[in-house]
Scaffold this active site. Structure first.
Site, PDB file in Angstrom:
ATOM      1  N   TYR A  25       0.882   0.066  -6.922  1.00 20.16           N
ATOM      2  CA  TYR A  25       1.414  -1.275  -7.152  1.00 20.16           C
ATOM      3  C   TYR A  25       1.485  -2.086  -5.864  1.00 20.16           C
ATOM      4  O   TYR A  25       1.193  -3.290  -5.865  1.00 20.16           O
ATOM      5  CB  TYR A  25       2.787  -1.180  -7.816  1.00 20.16           C
ATOM      6  N   VAL A  64       1.850   2.263 -18.385  1.00 17.07           N
ATOM      7  CA  VAL A  64       0.702   2.397 -17.486  1.00 17.07           C
ATOM      8  C   VAL A  64       0.369   3.874 -17.319  1.00 17.07           C
ATOM      9  O   VAL A  64       1.206   4.663 -16.881  1.00 17.07           O
ATOM     10  CB  VAL A  64       1.012   1.767 -16.110  1.00 17.07           C
ATOM     11  N   GLY A 111      -6.471   3.079 -12.131  1.00 16.65           N
ATOM     12  CA  GLY A 111      -5.197   2.368 -12.195  1.00 16.65           C
ATOM     13  C   GLY A 111      -5.272   1.005 -11.533  1.00 16.65           C
ATOM     14  O   GLY A 111      -4.746   0.014 -12.048  1.00 16.65           O
TER      15      GLY A 111
END
Length: 267
Positions: free
Chosen positions: A233, A187, A199
């Site tokens: 995340y 990533v 992202g």
């Protein structure tokens, strides 16, 4: 991209290096420290331009030209180069070729232990980011047949039971793990365009692709001191499941990392 070991899978965002890319690179090539350094795992504080999100395309990648651009972005992101070093451009291309060949192998289904791998890229028209960085535009450019575009973010979605040299997830259990578990890796977002939501869009797209594959449990590894990646995340719904033992991190010569988990609703 002699028997070259394929460039490994790494899980990082921004300027962080997440395991395999750097550790195996050191073992397969002898690189003087003055030419190549691992980027420190820290959040970027570079002032970046805002992008027109309506022009951002996030999709699975099939063309080799776009895969090459993604490989170049990964080399550019996961390594720190001394621009004045001898033959540094040749060295960068060598690393990109290794990653490109490994990426093609994974996406084509030839990597043992992986049921399926998809390279998901975020791209922008060249005209939209030409003021951000000449190097980014020249290095990560490709043509989609209609216009020149630039890969500004990339990741791999891996349907597999585990990633090499990483903490293994626990959900789902048994044979279901072969088809129901997936990991994000490699990533990265171009440093010039951090804090533009690239992202987040990459991870969001990976969740949709995983759901289409029948994935029920997604995982990603993140360094404990990579606050930017952890925020990304967790904003995307991941929660911590496990953390890497300190001895393993020392053995692999990398920062200790966390294993984050996300449950996907049945498709």
């Amino acid at each position: 991209m002699a028997s070259l070991r394929s460039p490994p899978i790494s899980c990082s965002i921004g300027t962080s290096t997440s395991t395999l890319f750097s550790s195996r690179l050191r073992s397969s090539t002898s690189i003087p420290s003055r030419r190549l350094r691992r980027r420190p795992i820290v959040a970027s504080h570079v002032c970046v331009p805002a992008i027109d999100k309506s022009m951002l395309v996030v999709s699975e990648t099939l063309s080799e030209d776009e895969l090459w651009a993604a490989a170049c972005l990964r080399v550019r992101t996961f390594n720190e180069f001394n621009a004045s070093a001898y033959n540094i451009q040749d060295h960068r291309r060598y690393l990109a070729e290794r990653e490109f060949e490994a990426l093609k192998e994974r996406v084509s289904g030839k990597r043992e232990g992986f049921r399926r791998v998809s390279c998901i890229n975020a791209t922008l028209p060249l005209s939209q980011i030409s003021i951000a960085s000449d190097d980014l535009c020249s290095t990560c450019k490709f043509s989609d047949g209609n216009e020149d575009r630039v890969v500004v973010g990339s990741l791999d979605l891996n349907q597999c039971r585990w990633l090499p040299d990483e903490i293994t997830g626990t959900k789902p259990e048994g044979f279901a793990a072969d088809i129901g578990r997936a990991y994000l890796s490699n990533v990265c977002v171009a440093k010039e365009l951090h804090r533009n939501g690239v992202g987040y869009e990459l991870v969001n797209k990976s969740k949709k692709v995983a759901a289409d594959w029948g994935i029920t449990d997604m995982y990603v590894h993140v360094a404990v001191n990579n606050e930017g990646a952890k925020r990304l995340y967790m904003k995307s719904g991941f929660v911590q499941e496990n953390d890497e033992p300190a001895w393993q991190a020392r053995y692999l010569d990398r920062p200790r990392r966390l294993l984050l988990w996300l449950g996907l609703p049945p498709s």
